[in-house]
Design a protein around this motif. Structure first.
Motif, mmCIF file in Angstrom:
data_model
loop_
_atom_site.group_PDB
_atom_site.id
_atom_site.type_symbol
_atom_site.label_atom_id
_atom_site.label_comp_id
_atom_site.label_asym_id
_atom_site.label_seq_id
_atom_site.Cartn_x
_atom_site.Cartn_y
_atom_site.Cartn_z
ATOM 1 N N GLY A 1 0.802 -1.219 0.000
ATOM 2 C CA GLY A 1 0.000 0.000 0.000
ATOM 3 C C GLY A 1 0.830 1.262 0.000
ATOM 4 N N GLU A 2 1.872 1.297 0.840
ATOM 5 C CA GLU A 2 2.727 2.486 0.886
ATOM 6 C C GLU A 2 3.451 2.673 -0.434
ATOM 7 N N LEU A 3 3.895 1.576 -1.035
ATOM 8 C CA LEU A 3 4.598 1.677 -2.315
ATOM 9 C C LEU A 3 3.668 2.205 -3.393
ATOM 10 N N ARG A 4 2.439 1.765 -3.401
ATOM 11 C CA ARG A 4 1.478 2.259 -4.389
ATOM 12 C C ARG A 4 1.291 3.763 -4.258
ATOM 13 N N GLU A 5 1.162 4.223 -3.035
ATOM 14 C CA GLU A 5 0.988 5.665 -2.815
ATOM 15 C C GLU A 5 2.237 6.438 -3.233
ATOM 16 N N ALA A 6 3.416 5.901 -2.921
ATOM 17 C CA ALA A 6 4.663 6.573 -3.278
ATOM 18 C C ALA A 6 4.857 6.612 -4.789
ATOM 19 N N LEU A 7 4.501 5.525 -5.476
ATOM 20 C CA LEU A 7 4.630 5.492 -6.928
ATOM 21 C C LEU A 7 3.677 6.481 -7.592
ATOM 22 N N ALA A 8 2.468 6.576 -7.063
ATOM 23 C CA ALA A 8 1.518 7.543 -7.613
ATOM 24 C C ALA A 8 2.086 8.955 -7.536
ATOM 25 N N ALA A 9 2.721 9.288 -6.407
ATOM 26 C CA ALA A 9 3.315 10.609 -6.257
ATOM 27 C C ALA A 9 4.500 10.795 -7.188
ATOM 28 N N ALA A 10 5.340 9.757 -7.327
ATOM 29 C CA ALA A 10 6.522 9.860 -8.186
ATOM 30 C C ALA A 10 6.133 10.028 -9.643
ATOM 31 N N LEU A 11 5.097 9.341 -10.085
ATOM 32 C CA LEU A 11 4.639 9.478 -11.467
ATOM 33 C C LEU A 11 4.091 10.878 -11.732
ATOM 34 N N ASP A 12 3.712 11.570 -10.664
ATOM 35 C CA ASP A 12 3.164 12.920 -10.780
ATOM 36 C C ASP A 12 4.205 13.989 -10.465
ATOM 37 N N GLY A 13 5.492 13.595 -10.452
ATOM 38 C CA GLY A 13 6.559 14.563 -10.221
ATOM 39 C C GLY A 13 7.080 14.615 -8.808
ATOM 40 N N GLY A 14 6.625 13.715 -7.936
ATOM 41 C CA GLY A 14 7.077 13.702 -6.552
ATOM 42 C C GLY A 14 8.443 13.074 -6.385
ATOM 43 N N PRO A 15 8.849 12.839 -5.136
ATOM 44 C CA PRO A 15 10.187 12.296 -4.874
ATOM 45 C C PRO A 15 10.400 10.933 -5.517
ATOM 46 N N ALA A 16 11.638 10.688 -5.914
ATOM 47 C CA ALA A 16 11.986 9.378 -6.465
ATOM 48 C C ALA A 16 11.804 8.310 -5.396
#
Length: 375
Positions: A11-26
């Motif tokens: 779950g945490e990885l899914r949320e982090a990937l969503a942010a990264a695909l939108d320009g968030g932290p790597a």
């Protein structure tokens, strides 16, 4: 850089990937207990521009390295996969998400806006697979998952609910290791729709499906039969390793470590460039010997390695998994016929299973040390 410890739910990885695909932290996905890989990624150092994900891997050499992937590369791979399979669908994550094959399952479901169920890490069997697959198989529209050959073999062996669930998927991508002809035939006979894939972290997961490159991907064969790949799915380098980047990426082409050939536009991977065994001055392809063994009825899996030898320099050795009795003489005769006398294994060991590393690749170093006792 956002470090994410990959747990059972992802779950945490899914949320982090969503942010990264939108320009968030790597995102740096890590398995529990992977401190060595984490430290090698130098998390306190600035991240290379344009990076959405860093895949930390030891690869086949054991040397830690971080593969840098952009949001564009991840998206290109996911969209091309959906186009090839039959449209955006619902996914079951059944392989570890710190590796690119598992991580891309999450990316595909994110971009499709669809369900992504998760098979808990650890022990794998048909009952667990069926239970994890149930919410995906209840959804309308295409249902997909990705497995490694060992998982598929266990589903075929076990039958029952696990095999029924496998049959219900519209497509199952098979990656991380080569899919033998025998395994393809077993899956087809059982009514399981598989799509063997070829790719790696540097290509944002599989980029060639059943021998045919995905849309936008080009494959050509370079010197020494090296497989070269170009396209929007490529990595833009290695974490803090400009030397490795310059060696691997040349004029827009990624230089893989594999040998291959193109037959009527389809890629056939012949093995690793470093899998050649020099025995008595004759060069033998370990992959060619493995294919000859795998074509023999009763042989489930085979791993061929070169062992040091005073007289021959190296000798060909085979670790073989069988179903039912198979004589070593049969194995040697099959190799002699298909490859030639030089390829005939001088040592044959029958094992219950081959040691694996990472997401499902045969650990050749462990075969040498554990099966044949060579340190």
């Amino acid at each position: 850089m956002r470090e994410v410890l990959v747990d059972g739910s992802a779950g945490e990885l899914r949320e982090a990937l969503a942010a990264a695909l939108d320009g968030g932290p790597a995102v740096l996905p890590l398995a529990p207990g992977s401190e060595r890989l984490r430290d090698a990624m130098a998390p306190s150092e600035p991240v290379e521009p344009g990076t959405a994900v860093i895949i930390a891997t030891s690869g086949s050499t054991g040397e830690p390295k971080g593969v840098l992937l952009s949001a564009d590369a991840l998206r290109a791979s996911a969209h091309a996969t959906h186009r090839r399979l039959g449209g955006p669908g619902h996914w079951l994550l059944a392989t570890p998400a710190q590796y690119i094959g598992g991580l891309q399952v999450i990316v595909r479901s994110l971009l499709a806006g669809t369900t992504c169920a998760t098979l808990p890490p650890g022990h794998f069997d048909g009952e667990l697979f069926a239970e994890a697959a149930a919410p995906v198989l209840r959804e309308e529209g295409p249902r997909y998952t990705a497995l490694v050959p060992t998982q598929l073999t266990r589903l075929l062996d076990g039958g029952g609910r696990g095999l029924d669930a496998a049959r219900a998927f519209d497509a199952i991508i098979i990656g991380a290791a080569a899919t033998s002809a025998a395994l393809r035939e077993r899956a087809a006979s059982a009514g399981v729709r598989i799509v063997p894939s070829y790719g790696m972290s540097e290509t944002a997961s599989g980029c060639v499906y059943d021998g045919v490159p995905l849309d936008g991907v080009e494959v050509r064969i370079g010197p020494d039969d090296r497989v070269l790949i170009s396209g929007p799915v490529l990595t833009h380098g290695y974490r803090l390793r400009p030397d490795l980047t310059a060696e691997a990426l040349v004029d827009g082409w990624f230089r893989t470590g594999d040998r291959g050939r193109l037959v009527d536009g389809r890629l056939e991977v012949l093995g690793r460039l470093d899998d050649v065994i020099n025995t008595g001055g004759v060069k033998v392809s370990a992959a060619a010997v493995e294919r000859a063994l795998g074509a023999l009825p009763g042989v489930r899996e085979a791993c061929v390695v070169g062992l040091p030898d005073v007289e021959w320099g190296q000798v060909v050795a085979a670790a073989v998994v069988t179903e039912g009795p198979v004589a070593a003489a049969e194995l040697r005769a099959a190799v002699r016929s298909a490859v030639g006398a030089a390829g005939v294994p001088k040592r044959v060991e029958f094992v219950g299973a081959l040691p694996l590393r990472g997401p499902g690749k045969v650990d050749r170093a462990a075969v040498v040390s554990q099966v044949f006792g060579v340190r």
